[in-house]
Each structure stands twice: as C-alpha cells, then as structure tokens.
Design a protein around this motif. Structure first.
Motif, PDB file in Angstrom:
ATOM      1  N   ALA A   1      -5.776  92.817  -0.919  1.00 57.56           N
ATOM      2  CA  ALA A   1      -6.450  91.600  -1.370  1.00 57.56           C
ATOM      3  C   ALA A   1      -7.772  91.984  -2.026  1.00 57.56           C
ATOM      4  CB  ALA A   1      -6.697  90.654  -0.205  1.00 57.56           C
ATOM      5  N   ILE A   2      -8.040  91.424  -3.194  1.00 62.37           N
ATOM      6  CA  ILE A   2      -9.266  91.701  -3.943  1.00 62.37           C
ATOM      7  C   ILE A   2      -9.939  90.375  -4.252  1.00 62.37           C
ATOM      8  CG2 ILE A   2     -10.245  92.801  -5.997  1.00 62.37           C
ATOM      9  CD1 ILE A   2      -7.492  94.296  -6.237  1.00 62.37           C
ATOM     10  N   ALA A   3     -11.196  90.242  -3.851  1.00 65.43           N
ATOM     11  CA  ALA A   3     -11.949  89.003  -4.089  1.00 65.43           C
ATOM     12  C   ALA A   3     -12.991  89.240  -5.181  1.00 65.43           C
ATOM     13  CB  ALA A   3     -12.634  88.530  -2.814  1.00 65.43           C
ATOM     14  N   ILE A   4     -13.021  88.343  -6.169  1.00 64.77           N
ATOM     15  CA  ILE A   4     -13.993  88.427  -7.260  1.00 64.77           C
ATOM     16  C   ILE A   4     -14.738  87.101  -7.331  1.00 64.77           C
ATOM     17  CG2 ILE A   4     -14.369  88.883  -9.709  1.00 64.77           C
ATOM     18  CD1 ILE A   4     -11.697  90.255  -9.838  1.00 64.77           C
ATOM     19  N   GLY A   5     -16.068  87.175  -7.396  1.00 70.47           N
ATOM     20  CA  GLY A   5     -16.842  85.946  -7.486  1.00 70.47           C
ATOM     21  C   GLY A   5     -18.324  86.195  -7.629  1.00 70.47           C
TER      22      GLY A   5
ATOM     23  N   ASP B   1      -9.799  89.909   5.069  1.00 72.32           N
ATOM     24  CA  ASP B   1     -11.034  90.567   5.491  1.00 72.32           C
ATOM     25  C   ASP B   1     -11.851  91.038   4.296  1.00 72.32           C
ATOM     26  OD1 ASP B   1      -9.430  92.661   4.668  1.00 72.32           O
ATOM     27  OD2 ASP B   1      -9.950  93.983   6.336  1.00 72.32           O
ATOM     28  N   ALA B   2     -11.411  90.738   3.064  1.00 71.09           N
ATOM     29  CA  ALA B   2     -12.252  90.993   1.892  1.00 71.09           C
ATOM     30  C   ALA B   2     -13.472  90.082   1.999  1.00 71.09           C
ATOM     31  CB  ALA B   2     -11.484  90.704   0.607  1.00 71.09           C
ATOM     32  N   ALA B   3     -14.655  90.645   1.837  1.00 72.55           N
ATOM     33  CA  ALA B   3     -15.885  89.886   2.052  1.00 72.55           C
ATOM     34  C   ALA B   3     -15.978  88.694   1.112  1.00 72.55           C
ATOM     35  CB  ALA B   3     -17.093  90.790   1.869  1.00 72.55           C
TER      36      ALA B   3
END
Length: 458
Positions: free
Chosen positions: A250-254, A294-296
């Motif tokens: 999982a990759i979070a972008i923001g 658990d990706a911040a």
C-alpha cells in the motif's frame, strides 16, 4: 464487533535500552504488563595460564606479543572475511533455492493440517517508478473558511481559517477536470485552491458532496489551466479494491500537514473495518467500512490516494486512529465503493441515496453553551448558532448567528448534540418549533421560530 473503531481518537516508540545481563535468569514485563521469566546464558570463561611464558619487560616478550597480535589479527581477519563471503554466498543460495528446499519442521506423516504454501513473490521496496507515474494525478487542496465563536460577552465573532487536504484527478470532460476528495476537506469552505504537480494553482469549486460517505468532488475549469500544466497532469487509473488482500503493498500519496505532496508506504493491514466518525457540522455519528493500512496517513493526507504496487488507486485516504498507545492505523475509503458515488456527484451534484432518503437538514453550525459558560457569562444553556448556511431551512425561517436554541417542540435543548439528534430523527419537510434566546444588550429574550426542515441536498 471486534473490528469496530469509535470516533474518539480519530482526526482524523520507544524501547528500553539494551543491557548485557550476566545472569541465568532475568524478569521482564510482557506487553500486557505481566512478569515473565526469561533465561539467558552466561558467556563461557577462557582459562589463562597462571604464569607468563616470558618475563615482563624483555625484548623477547615484546616481540612475542607483536607476533601473537599479528597472527591473531590475520586469523580473525581471515575468519571474518571468509565468514562474510560464506554468509553472502549462503544468503544468495537461500534466496534462489528457498522455494525448492523449504520444508516443515513436522516429522509426522499425518496430513490433517497442511503446511503453508510458499511464494516466489518479493517485497516491493522501491516504489519510485510507481509514484512517478501516479503523482501527476494527485493535487493539493487549500481551503479558506469562516469560523464563528462566542466571545466572553456572548457576542458572535468570526475569523478566517485555512485548511489543507488532498485530491485525485479522476475524470474530465470538455469543460472541467473532476477531482475526488473527502467531504470533510471541503465542508464549510468559502473558497478553495487546487495545486497541481508542477506547483501551479487554480481556483476550484465544489461540484457535489456526500457527507454519509465522506466523499466530495471538486471541479476546475480546463480554460483556467495553463497548457504547460495540462501536459504535466494525468487522470488517475482506478483499481479494484474488492480484490485486495491483507499484506498487499500500500502506498499513500497526499499533502501531509500542508507541506506539499509526500509518499509513505506500508501494507494492507485489514479490509472491511467498520469505523465510526462524527460529522463536525451536525454532530451525527456515521459508520463506514474502510480499508486499514499501516502506511502513514497524517492531517492533509485526507482525500489523497492509496495505491497498489501497479499504480492503481484502491482507496481514498480518510482518517487515522490517533492515540499514544496506537501506531500505524490509517483508513481509506475503498475505491470500488466510492466510484459510483463519485460518478453521481459528477453527473448530478448529489447522490440518489441522499436525495431520496428524506434526511432532514436544518442548515446551521454551532457550539455548546454549557452550564459553566451559562453561569459565568449570564447566558442561557443550549446550542449556540455560529453559522447559518445560505439558502438553508434555518435561513429561510429567520434564524441567525448569535441565537441560542434552548428547546425544540417544547423539549429542552442543553447542547448542540441534543439538537442534532432531534433533527436526525426527523424527516425532510417536517415542521418543528425552535425556542431561541436572542441577545438584547446584557439580557436575553426568548421567541419561538417555526422551521420547515429541508433535505441534506438543499
């Protein structure tokens, strides 16, 4: 349910130093605070000769020491380098043959319980190419809203506040780009600005919102975007969140903390988590089924993309479970659930569910006038109106900022939550009588106001 989280800790490690203990047994505490005994082995003692082989201070003694040290260094170095080479070789062999030589520790021939299957898949550690492909579809959203509050004299005052969030370019037509985000990112905004991957900015406007799913769509006129920016940005590819599995990358972008776009990585920690949050305007509790990762996910990440290893959007980052005892619990709205809602918002500005549900809407924001505040500032206890939504049922009935709702249909109101709960149990079109206190100098007078409740989409 075990997997249900309440809204108290949403917004939305230290370890003891290691010590070498020369003991056969030590006592530690496990994570539940229980004392646990743990055995440790003492280092073996090496017996040394009782007498020196040569007399102290002689040249021979010194020469012997130098020779011994050199030999020892050579021996240790040889062992270290050989060991390192052997270990590296062993590691490489393990990586290439682990799937063919792996076996169970069980010595039984029983097939009652099968051994786990092995896989040739590897952990993704470099996501730079994926991020490079997806980043042009992610935007930062800055909002400006007007906040109302009651001063110590019970008078209404206001100030402008700025908020930060994220969005995903999900669609376009001949006139507009459409950007998916969270409802709580744009709720109450008087103006908003969209920043693209090349740092250029344009004004945007809200196309539609759905508070129940915490989704919203912002649109930007293509004519307002420079041609250079149009060549840089992209429309995101949406994936299938129904097919994700626990352990997937999982990759979070923001736009974390409003500093600009940033990337965090992790795995899918769980699927189908029931999470309860509270609408900041109405106080209504809403439960949705979300993806846990658990990706911040930090403030400002809301509305950004949760993507898989293929660069497909699988979720819209929404909230984080925040507590001093909790780490690595972020949540995202599954894209398969969000897509039809977003499509309706693009086409109609609202969803059929919300327009046909008959949910009542008053159209105010406010704060509690607690018993302590009431006593200290000589104000009636109730729900203080800090904002009236333009065109709402409240505005049409003549309600205004600074009034305090003290009763509804004759029932006493002591908090804004009391008022919200009563309204949420009513239906659009119902007529209710609000008793409000109106400031008249240092005194308050009361009056009854009849309000015909509207719909959430009005």
């Amino acid at each position: 349910m075990d997997n249900k989280f309440e809204n108290n800790n949403f917004y939305q490690a230290g370890s003891p130093s290691d010590k070498i203990v020369d003991a056969d047994e030590v006592t530690i505490e496990d994570i539940d605070g229980e004392s646990v005994s743990q055995k440790t082995k003492k280092a073996k003692k090496i017996k040394m000769p009782k007498k020196p082989l040569l007399k102290k201070g002689t040249f021979g003694n010194k020469l012997m020491k130098c020779t011994a040290m050199a030999a020892a260094f050579g021996l240790v170095a040889g062992v270290v380098f050989t060991g390192s080479t052997s270990l590296l070789s062993s590691t490489q062999d393990t990586q290439t043959t682990s799937n063919t030589s792996a076996t169970s520790l069980s010595n039984s021939d029983s097939t009652t319980v099968d051994s786990t299957d092995t896989s040739d898949s590897t952990t993704v550690t470099d996501v730079s190419t994926v991020v490079e492909n997806v980043m042009p579809s992610i935007v930062a959203i800055t909002t400006v809203s007007v906040e109302e509050y009651a001063n110590m004299f019970g008078q209404s005052e206001s100030y402008e506040s700025e908020g930060a969030g994220s969005g995903i370019i999900i669609s376009q037509d001949d006139d507009y780009l459409y950007i998916a985000t969270n409802n709580h990112v744009v709720e109450g905004a008087t103006s908003l600005t969209v920043q693209f991957v090349d740092d250029s900015t344009v004004s945007g406007e809200i196309q539609g919102t759905d508070s129940d799913s915490d989704l919203a769509v912002v649109k930007v006129a293509i004519s307002d975007i420079d041609s250079a920016t149009l060549s840089e940005i992209k429309v995101a590819t949406l994936g299938d969140s129904d097919s994700i599995a626990v352990g997937d990358t999982a990759i979070a972008i923001g736009n974390a903390l409003g500093y600009g776009q940033s990337v965090t990585t992790g795995v899918i920690s769980a699927v189908d988590r029931e999470v309860t949050t509270s609408d900041e305007t109405t106080g209504e509790s809403i439960t949705n089924t979300l993806i846990q990762t658990d990706a911040a996910i930090n403030p400002g990440n809301s509305g950004g993309a949760l993507i898989n290893a293929n660069g497909e959007v699988i979720g819209i980052n929404s909230s984080k479970y925040a507590d001093t005892d909790v780490e690595g619990m972020g949540f995202a709205i599954p894209i398969s659930d969000a897509s039809p809602i977003l499509q309706e918002l693009i086409e109609n500005g609202s969803t059929s569910d919300s327009s046909e549900s008959g949910d009542a809407y008053l159209g105010i924001a406010g704060v509690d006038v607690t018993q302590d505040i009431a006593q200290n500032y000589n104000m009636p206890q109730g729900a203080y109106i800090s904002q009236v939504v333009s065109g709402s049922a409240a505005e049409e009935a003549g309600l205004s900022e600074g009034m305090i709702v003290t009763a509804i249909n004759g029932e006493e109101i002591t908090s804004f939550e009391d008022l919200s709960s009563y309204i949420s149990s009513a239906s659009a079109g119902d007529t209710v009588t609000l008793t409000v206190a109106v400031a008249n100098g240092q005194e308050y007078s009361t009056q009854d106001v009849e309000v015909t409740l509207g719909s959430k989409t009005n």
